[in-house]
Write an enzyme that holds these catalytic residues in place. Structure first.
Site, PDB file in Angstrom:
ATOM      1  N   ASP A  65      67.426 -78.449  31.909  1.00  0.00           N
ATOM      2  CA  ASP A  65      67.485 -78.174  30.480  1.00  0.00           C
ATOM      3  C   ASP A  65      68.765 -78.771  29.906  1.00  0.00           C
ATOM      4  O   ASP A  65      69.786 -78.790  30.601  1.00  0.00           O
ATOM      5  CB  ASP A  65      67.565 -76.647  30.300  1.00  0.00           C
ATOM      6  CG  ASP A  65      66.521 -76.119  29.329  1.00  0.00           C
ATOM      7  OD1 ASP A  65      65.542 -76.830  29.079  1.00  0.00           O
ATOM      8  OD2 ASP A  65      66.694 -74.995  28.842  1.00  0.00           O
ATOM      9  N   TYR A  67      72.259 -78.707  27.819  1.00  0.00           N
ATOM     10  CA  TYR A  67      73.212 -77.634  27.495  1.00  0.00           C
ATOM     11  C   TYR A  67      72.877 -77.081  26.108  1.00  0.00           C
ATOM     12  O   TYR A  67      72.512 -77.833  25.203  1.00  0.00           O
ATOM     13  CB  TYR A  67      74.643 -78.176  27.506  1.00  0.00           C
ATOM     14  CG  TYR A  67      75.135 -78.633  28.857  1.00  0.00           C
ATOM     15  CD1 TYR A  67      75.192 -77.744  29.933  1.00  0.00           C
ATOM     16  CD2 TYR A  67      75.558 -79.938  29.063  1.00  0.00           C
ATOM     17  CE1 TYR A  67      75.661 -78.163  31.175  1.00  0.00           C
ATOM     18  CE2 TYR A  67      76.030 -80.368  30.302  1.00  0.00           C
ATOM     19  CZ  TYR A  67      76.070 -79.472  31.357  1.00  0.00           C
ATOM     20  OH  TYR A  67      76.528 -79.886  32.584  1.00  0.00           O
ATOM     21  N   PHE A  78      73.449 -82.915  33.026  1.00  0.00           N
ATOM     22  CA  PHE A  78      74.773 -82.511  33.545  1.00  0.00           C
ATOM     23  C   PHE A  78      75.944 -83.085  32.747  1.00  0.00           C
ATOM     24  O   PHE A  78      77.089 -82.728  32.989  1.00  0.00           O
ATOM     25  CB  PHE A  78      74.935 -82.875  35.028  1.00  0.00           C
ATOM     26  CG  PHE A  78      73.967 -82.162  35.934  1.00  0.00           C
ATOM     27  CD1 PHE A  78      74.088 -80.798  36.166  1.00  0.00           C
ATOM     28  CD2 PHE A  78      72.927 -82.839  36.552  1.00  0.00           C
ATOM     29  CE1 PHE A  78      73.187 -80.130  36.990  1.00  0.00           C
ATOM     30  CE2 PHE A  78      72.028 -82.182  37.378  1.00  0.00           C
ATOM     31  CZ  PHE A  78      72.160 -80.825  37.603  1.00  0.00           C
ATOM     32  N   HIS A 187      71.751 -76.601  44.238  1.00  0.00           N
ATOM     33  CA  HIS A 187      72.163 -76.888  42.862  1.00  0.00           C
ATOM     34  C   HIS A 187      73.682 -76.761  42.745  1.00  0.00           C
ATOM     35  O   HIS A 187      74.284 -75.912  43.419  1.00  0.00           O
ATOM     36  CB  HIS A 187      71.482 -75.899  41.910  1.00  0.00           C
ATOM     37  CG  HIS A 187      71.530 -76.318  40.480  1.00  0.00           C
ATOM     38  ND1 HIS A 187      72.609 -76.053  39.662  1.00  0.00           N
ATOM     39  CD2 HIS A 187      70.634 -76.998  39.718  1.00  0.00           C
ATOM     40  CE1 HIS A 187      72.377 -76.548  38.468  1.00  0.00           C
ATOM     41  NE2 HIS A 187      71.182 -77.126  38.461  1.00  0.00           N
TER      42      HIS A 187
END
Length: 221
Positions: A65, A67, A78, A187
């Site tokens: 997703d 931010y 990221f 992750h």
């Protein structure tokens, strides 16, 4: 319907843009951006593709997703805009980069520098409502980005896919492992990293070793 996206991707994904689900998705996204604050800004929704053309894609990193905080998302998974404090997952990515390659911790969290070297930084969902993580999931974006992964798998060879965490690992079924490289690890979020599932994966050096073996330019991480 006209989609503003890098021309090399447009030719590959033209059929996808004609699908009923994509028209429905487009209408949903336009309405969301009209009625709510959403991220990234409209011009950056397809930034991952604009900075990394199809024919130059050599590495794929899959996020989930964008931010959802102010001024963070820039259309690359990221990644954050210049001058924005680094979110926890990005901090752990950079810490692993330090440990793996002995590089100094980067000042900027903007990963456009990776994208321009052939790293596709692909979120599964390309938009989100402010302060509501997951708010644009299951509206059609996943079908589109799954099609992107399948297109790369079918049309290219020797692409390196980095699947970080359980969500990304599920995408392995879309990738032909006989033609491509798949590297998996936990992750980089603190929850996973602090349990020992992220640090020490050495994915950055592994990518460059594979690229060197193929006589491709290595990534300047």
């Amino acid at each position: 319907m006209e989609v503003k996206i890098n021309t090399s991707w447009k030719s590959q994904l033209q059929e996808e843009f004609q699908q009923v689900y994509f028209e429905t998705l487009t209408a949903f996204v336009k309405q969301e951006y009209k009625e709510h604050t959403c991220y990234p800004k409209g011009a950056d929704i397809f930034a991952a593709f604009d900075h990394c053309p199809f024919d130059q894609t050599r590495v794929v990193i899959i996020g989930q997703d964008p931010y959802h905080g102010p001024n963070q998302a820039n259309g690359l998974c990221f990644s954050v805009k210049d001058e924005i404090p680094h979110p926890p997952s990005l901090i752990n990515i950079f810490k692993e980069l330090q440990q793996d390659l002995g590089l100094p911790y980067p000042k900027s969290g903007n990963l456009e520098r990776w994208a321009k070297q052939g790293v596709l930084l692909l979120n599964a969902t390309l938009t989100v409502r402010a302060h509501e993580p997951g708010s644009h999931q299951k509206m059609g974006w996943e079908a589109f980005t799954d099609a992107v992964i399948e297109k790369i798998s079918n049309k290219k060879e020797n692409v390196i896919f980095l699947l970080w965490g359980g969500f990304a690992k599920k995408k392995a079924k879309l990738i032909d492992s006989n033609k491509h490289y798949i590297l998996t690890t936990g992750h980089p979020s603190p929850l996973s990293a602090n349990r020992g599932y992220w640090f020490g994966n050495k994915h950055f050096s592994a990518v460059n070793e594979i690229l060197a073996s193929l006589n491709f330019n290595q990534i300047d991480w």
